[in-house]
Scaffold this motif. Structure first.
Motif, mmCIF file in Angstrom:
data_model
loop_
_atom_site.group_PDB
_atom_site.id
_atom_site.type_symbol
_atom_site.label_atom_id
_atom_site.label_comp_id
_atom_site.label_asym_id
_atom_site.label_seq_id
_atom_site.Cartn_x
_atom_site.Cartn_y
_atom_site.Cartn_z
ATOM 1 N N LYS A 133 0.802 -1.222 0.000
ATOM 2 C CA LYS A 133 0.000 0.000 0.000
ATOM 3 C C LYS A 133 0.834 1.271 0.000
ATOM 4 O O LYS A 133 0.350 2.337 -0.394
ATOM 5 C CB LYS A 133 -0.929 0.000 1.215
ATOM 6 N N GLY A 134 2.078 1.208 0.456
ATOM 7 C CA GLY A 134 2.920 2.394 0.460
ATOM 8 C C GLY A 134 2.409 3.474 1.385
ATOM 9 O O GLY A 134 1.925 3.200 2.486
ATOM 10 N N LEU A 135 2.484 4.718 0.933
ATOM 11 C CA LEU A 135 2.070 5.855 1.738
ATOM 12 C C LEU A 135 0.546 5.996 1.718
ATOM 13 O O LEU A 135 -0.030 6.291 0.677
ATOM 14 C CB LEU A 135 2.719 7.139 1.222
ATOM 15 N N GLU A 173 8.244 7.025 -4.092
ATOM 16 C CA GLU A 173 7.037 7.630 -3.544
ATOM 17 C C GLU A 173 7.345 8.407 -2.269
ATOM 18 O O GLU A 173 6.814 9.513 -2.054
ATOM 19 C CB GLU A 173 5.994 6.547 -3.253
ATOM 20 N N VAL A 174 8.200 7.843 -1.409
ATOM 21 C CA VAL A 174 8.591 8.547 -0.189
ATOM 22 C C VAL A 174 9.237 9.881 -0.530
ATOM 23 O O VAL A 174 8.943 10.918 0.067
ATOM 24 C CB VAL A 174 9.540 7.669 0.650
ATOM 25 N N HIS A 175 10.121 9.865 -1.529
ATOM 26 C CA HIS A 175 10.837 11.085 -1.909
ATOM 27 C C HIS A 175 9.904 12.113 -2.530
ATOM 28 O O HIS A 175 9.944 13.306 -2.192
ATOM 29 C CB HIS A 175 11.954 10.722 -2.882
ATOM 30 N N GLU A 176 9.033 11.665 -3.426
ATOM 31 C CA GLU A 176 8.208 12.591 -4.190
ATOM 32 C C GLU A 176 7.041 13.155 -3.382
ATOM 33 O O GLU A 176 6.688 14.328 -3.535
ATOM 34 C CB GLU A 176 7.673 11.881 -5.442
ATOM 35 N N ARG A 177 6.448 12.332 -2.508
ATOM 36 C CA ARG A 177 5.218 12.770 -1.839
ATOM 37 C C ARG A 177 5.464 13.456 -0.500
ATOM 38 O O ARG A 177 4.642 14.266 -0.067
ATOM 39 C CB ARG A 177 4.274 11.578 -1.649
ATOM 40 N N ILE A 178 6.561 13.127 0.182
ATOM 41 C CA ILE A 178 6.780 13.771 1.476
ATOM 42 C C ILE A 178 8.119 14.490 1.573
ATOM 43 O O ILE A 178 8.416 15.097 2.604
ATOM 44 C CB ILE A 178 6.654 12.758 2.641
ATOM 45 N N GLY A 179 8.925 14.417 0.521
ATOM 46 C CA GLY A 179 10.146 15.200 0.488
ATOM 47 C C GLY A 179 11.284 14.673 1.337
ATOM 48 O O GLY A 179 12.285 15.371 1.520
ATOM 49 N N LEU A 180 11.162 13.455 1.851
ATOM 50 C CA LEU A 180 12.266 12.846 2.583
ATOM 51 C C LEU A 180 13.099 11.996 1.625
ATOM 52 O O LEU A 180 12.556 11.169 0.889
ATOM 53 C CB LEU A 180 11.744 11.948 3.716
#
Length: 544
Positions: A133-135, A173-180
């Motif tokens: 499911k990811g984020l 997805e972690v990088h693109e959606r929350i900037g971490l």
């Protein structure tokens, strides 16, 4: 104590190891929360971490699956019946030379306030992502809270033993959606659902795992040199190596300063239910998770670790011992040394507070604690004078830490007892739930004290309140839902009469403030158009 639970060396919070100097002891502490979207595996991971630290001889299961006991962090009857965490839980244990203070949190959005209170008491967080499911929405919200508070986050991508998404896709997805910026420390060998082990990106070794019966015991792991891994894992190993090299080329290697600034997140892959990869996570927490640091008080002054004792209460819980129906205030030690029996000052009242009954908590199980240091969580028993956000301290000057804001409620219901003969117990129970923060309690001049208005962030809070009133106080509730969903803080009390309309009313909070509640945004905007002089303010926690 459960037969599956072994004695915990941390019973005196490290009192037997070396100096009692609070600065030195703080270096040994790792205080973190486990957070995620519901059903990502928080309680299972919490259990697996305790198993790997060898404070449990066997891991329990959510719902007590396969004839096993329940997990130690989900001890309320409702939690075990529903298979979800509805209240935070504290566990303390030693791992090597470190003292771990682990706080499991509710994942359901209806209990966001409890999770937010826990995040005020930790130095880092472990965020679980479901491999399939990811984020998810609650995950995104919790990441935002951590970023706002500057809390470094370690990401554990869970359930890799089940079919799911591509590892690179999840990191993107972690990088693109929350900037971490993701910094994987391990990389899966085998696609999700075909988990063969991980590539340790630090040593280059292939780490394979052996399954155990139901994941109830530690999964043995085998380290295989890189030159032998291709023969063992074939194309899966080659793919893992190629993807790891791609990560290095794109800036995905570990950057400790970026992690400490909460600008990047180490990433691990595993399966909590199978205990795969959990040992790596525990070792990473010891190695990289921040130790306690000095905190600022409400005046902006820094309270150094070696200053006299200070702590703040982030949670109040009753019903942990059904035989005595006691009340426990969970306090995070911020400075100095806590000694059981010491007399501290309650900052809110200036009155003395005796600490004769102090305990170290491991889920529902408790042991007397004699000493505690910065980073530790102490359970103060029968602390009826303490509420969420309160500060305790010794010495001068006095200190008071910032309080913990409340969330804006979105659901409202009038509560009445169905048994008039239990009115006293009804009032006592409602007051208790309010002090714990289980639910917000508001009063209405028109309804009187016998019909308080319960206010909740999510409707499941009503279920918890109803269950606890029936089981703990023997005061069954009847709830009458109110049509309100929008709330504002009343800035000018003289405007109360203007706010009493067919689609709105004013309710009083225990802190003396007044809340205007409206059926919807249309009702709010319509009243403001008629009365632009209204002084109405948002009621929000500092998460924006």
């Amino acid at each position: 104590m459960s037969a599956a639970t072994e004695p915990r060396d941390a019973g005196h919070s490290g009192a037997g190891k070396g100096s009692h100097d609070p600065v030195q002891q703080a270096r040994r502490r790792r205080t973190f929360a486990v957070i995620s979207h519901p059903d990502a595996g928080k309680s299972t991971l919490t259990e697996a971490l305790a198993l790997h630290a060898r404070v449990l001889s066997e891991a329990g299961a959510v719902h007590g699956k396969a004839g096993r006991r329940g997990v130690v962090s989900d001890w309320l009857a409702m939690e075990r019946a529903r298979g979800i965490s509805i209240t935070s839980a504290a566990l303390q244990f030693e791992y090597g030379d470190c003292v771990i203070n682990l706080l499991d949190t509710p994942g359901h959005a209806d209990f966001s306030e409890d999770t937010y209170r826990v995040l005020s008491a930790v130095d880092s967080a472990v965020m679980l992502l479901d491999a399939a499911k990811g984020l998810e929405p609650q995950t995104l919200k919790l990441f935002d809270v951590c970023r706002h508070r500057g809390i470094p986050v370690i990401t554990f991508i869970n359930k890799w033993d089940r079919p799911g998404r591509e590892a690179l896709e999840l990191c993107d997805e972690v990088h693109e959606r929350i900037g971490l910026r993701p910094m994987p420390l391990t990389w899966p060998v085998g696609e999700s659902g075909h988990f063969r082990g991980v590539l340790d990106r630090n040593t280059g070794e292939f780490v394979s795992f052996e399954r155990t019966a139901g994941g109830a015991t530690i999964a043995p792991e085998h380290r295989i040199a890189a030159e032998d891994a291709a023969e063992e894992a074939g194309a899966d190993w080659q793919r893992a190596v190629e993807e790891s090299e791609l990560l290095s080329a794109s800036g995905g290697d570990m950057d400790v300063p970026a992690f400490s600034r909460a600008g990047a997140t180490p990433v691990l892959f595993g399966s909590a239910v199978q205990n795969f990869g959990v040992g790596h996570l525990l070792d990473l927490l010891v190695e990289l998770a921040p130790q306690p640091t000095p905190r600022e008080d409400v005046a902006g002054r820094t309270r150094e670790l070696d200053a006299p004792f200070s702590a703040f209460v982030f949670k109040v819980q009753t019903g942990m011992d059904p035989a005595h129906r006691d009340r426990v205030a969970f306090a995070r030690v911020c400075s100095g040394t806590f000694e059981r029996g010491m007399v501290a000052t309650h900052a809110a009242t200036g009155k003395p507070f005796a600490t004769k009954y102090a305990q170290q908590v491991f889920g529902q199980q408790r042991d007397t604690v004699e000493l505690a240091y910065p980073g530790d969580v102490v359970g103060l028993v029968n602390a009826s004078a303490l509420g969420v956000g309160d500060t305790l301290h010794t010495g001068k000057p006095a200190v008071e830490f910032p309080g913990i804001p409340s969330f804006a409620p979105e659901h409202f219901a009038v509560a009445r007892t169905t048994d008039p003969g239990r009115s006293k117990q009804f009032r006592r129970g409602i007051e208790q739930l309010s002090q714990e923060g289980v639910i917000q309690v508001l009063r209405s001049e028109a309804r009187g004290d016998g019909a308080p208005v319960l206010a909740a962030v999510g409707p499941m809070q009503f279920d918890v309140a109803t269950h606890r009133m029936e089981t703990e106080f023997r005061a069954p509730l009847q709830l009458e839902r109110l049509p309100y969903h929008v709330v504002r803080l009343v800035g000018d009390q003289q405007q109360r009469s203007t706010l009493q309309t067919r689609n709105s009313e004013v309710l009083d909070r225990s802190d003396g403030s007044a809340l205007a509640v409206f059926t919807d945004d249309i009702a709010l905007r319509s009243l403001i158009r008629l009365h632009p002089e209204l002084d109405l303010r948002h009621v929000v926690a500092d998460t924006d």
